[in-house]
Enzyme design. Structure first.
Site, PDB file in Angstrom:
ATOM      1  CG  HIS A  14      44.824  47.990  38.086  1.00 29.94           C
ATOM      2  ND1 HIS A  14      43.949  47.014  38.511  1.00 29.94           N
ATOM      3  CD2 HIS A  14      44.475  49.116  38.767  1.00 29.94           C
ATOM      4  CE1 HIS A  14      43.105  47.523  39.394  1.00 29.94           C
ATOM      5  NE2 HIS A  14      43.405  48.799  39.554  1.00 29.94           N
TER       6      HIS A  14
ATOM      7  CE1 TYR B 272      43.568  40.261  33.520  1.00 34.58           C
ATOM      8  CE2 TYR B 272      44.991  42.169  33.737  1.00 34.58           C
ATOM      9  CZ  TYR B 272      43.834  41.501  34.063  1.00 34.58           C
ATOM     10  OH  TYR B 272      42.928  42.080  34.924  1.00 34.58           O
TER      11      TYR B 272
ATOM     12  CE  LYS C 248      42.833  39.472  27.352  1.00 32.55           C
ATOM     13  NZ  LYS C 248      43.700  40.638  27.232  1.00 32.55           N
TER      14      LYS C 248
ATOM     15  CE1 TYR D 194      39.859  37.448  36.257  1.00 37.54           C
ATOM     16  CE2 TYR D 194      41.798  38.664  36.983  1.00 37.54           C
ATOM     17  CZ  TYR D 194      40.718  38.532  36.133  1.00 37.54           C
ATOM     18  OH  TYR D 194      40.486  39.471  35.169  1.00 37.54           O
TER      19      TYR D 194
ATOM     20  N   PRO E  24      34.086  36.283  30.660  1.00 39.66           N
ATOM     21  CG  PRO E  24      32.763  36.832  32.495  1.00 39.66           C
ATOM     22  CD  PRO E  24      32.788  35.964  31.288  1.00 39.66           C
TER      23      PRO E  24
END
Length: 389
Positions: free
Chosen positions: A72, A384, A296, A200, A292
């Site tokens: 990704h 991230y 991580k 998200y 979550p």
């Protein structure tokens, strides 16, 4: 039985550590309370940082991950109306890999016999003894027979509820914890993802996440109160809620299907200090838990394993006691940064019971700023994809 290093826990952290140590010729035994099937049955995270994929490649165990995993380049934040894409690759030069924790664990598990990594499953009554001495040992039962492993070091990779952290006296260790007033209701289904990247969402009705395990298997979550029950969420109700929260642009792309698995997971942030007591070292969920949000958990365990394997290899190869002494501080420096990112993203994307209209406006202002600021997007992307070791 005698060994140089006894590892408690055969999840991804324990197995990864065991393989790294065995690759250097060290004697290792892994002891796991559950069965192998139970370990593989845990439905967990699926987004891997470069730190984690690099360790698998270093061990020569990344072939299936690269063949079946989904690289990704970015992910999306949304307020339920617009998508804000964080172009991780353009901003950092790196990618993440979507590859289920179950599959990574299976790769490590399948490789263990051929690499002479001894794993004892279904060990009962596991207990740690004399960790502050130079001769710590484990006791447990195997098929009803009492067993003992004498080791030079014990590594506790046995999760939040395992016995390793409990072996550190309260006068030595200190927990830091934040429990969140909501959980994630998740559904796993054999349907194509609604988007090729994670989304998200912060909606007026609460958080939602569109994720995946493969090109044909999707994983979705919504924020729910802690007193919600799975049985009150039939599949159709959950799909309807996801469609609403993810917004018109994304919701229309959702394909529905029967749940393979459905569960509610509470959220907490937790860190235990120090990670070392004498000859006992903690790694992974035994030492820390992250919400979550931001993916991580498994990756933070992998960075612990990186630092811990370096320390143990240095000790046995060069007599380097400084690396052992420095392990806790090195690992905790990265742990707290990952905790900070997960906490901040959780605060940004969820509705808290005490949030008022002002708090909601602040969240929307933050998202608006992120949408227009390359600097803000870069900060998010760096965290991230994983901060440097």
């Amino acid at each position: 039985m005698k060994t140089q290093i006894a590892i408690v826990g055969a999840g991804p952290a324990g197995l990864l550590l065991g393989h790294l140590l065995r690759a250097e010729g060290l004697d290792v035994v892994v002891v796991e309370r559950a069965s192998a099937d139970y370990v593989l049955g845990r439905i967990r995270a699926g987004v891997l940082e470069r730190t984690t994929t690099d360790l698998m490649d270093r061990l020569g165990l990344g072939e299936r991950m690269h063949r079946e995993g989904l690289p990704h380049d970015g992910f999306h934040l949304t307020d339920g109306e617009r998508l804000i894409r964080i172009d991780v690759k353009a901003l950092t030069g790196r990618q993440v890999m979507v590859y289920g924790q179950t599959e990574l664990t299976r790769d490590l598990m399948d490789a263990a016999p051929g690499r002479d990594l001894k794993v004892i499953y279904e060990a009962g009554d596991v207990a740690l003894h004399d960790p502050e001495s130079d001769a710590p040992y484990l006791t447990f039962t195997e098929n009803g027979t009492a067993r003992r492993i004498d080791a030079q070091f014990i590594c506790g990779c046995d999760g939040y509820h395992g016995p390793s952290r409990a072996a550190i006296p309260a006068s030595v260790g200190k927990p830091f914890e934040k429990v969140y007033p909501f959980g994630w209701l998740g559904i796993l289904a054999n349907v194509p993802p609604c988007n090729h990247e994670l989304i998200y969402t912060n909606h007026d009705r609460g958080f939602a996440l569109a994720s995946m395990r493969s090109e044909t298997r999707s994983r979705y979550y919504i924020q729910v109160p802690l007193d919600e029950k799975v049985e009150d969420w039939p599949d159709e109700r959950l799909w309807d809620e996801l469609t609403l929260r993810l917004g018109p642009e994304v919701g229309t792309q959702i394909m529905r299907g029967p749940a393979l698995e459905k569960s509610i997971a509470p959220l907490r942030s937790f860190v235990f200090e120090p990670l070392r007591h004498g000859r006992l070292m903690l790694a992974g969920d035994s030492a820390h838990i992250v919400p979550p949000t931001g993916a991580k958990g498994l990756n933070l365990a992998a960075s612990d394993v990186h630092y811990l394997s370096e320390a143990l290899i240095g000790y046995f190869r060069r007599g380097d006691t400084d690396a052992i002494a420095a392990y806790s501080d090195r690992a905790l420096a990265r742990i707290w940064k990952a905790e900070r990112f997960s906490w901040q993203l959780t605060r940004l994307m969820h509705r808290f019971p005490d949030n008022d209209a002002f708090d909601r406006r602040m969240q929307l202002a933050d998202l608006d700023y992120i949408a227009s600021s390359v600097a803000a997007q870069t900060t998010i992307a760096e965290n991230y994809v994983g901060l440097p070791l």
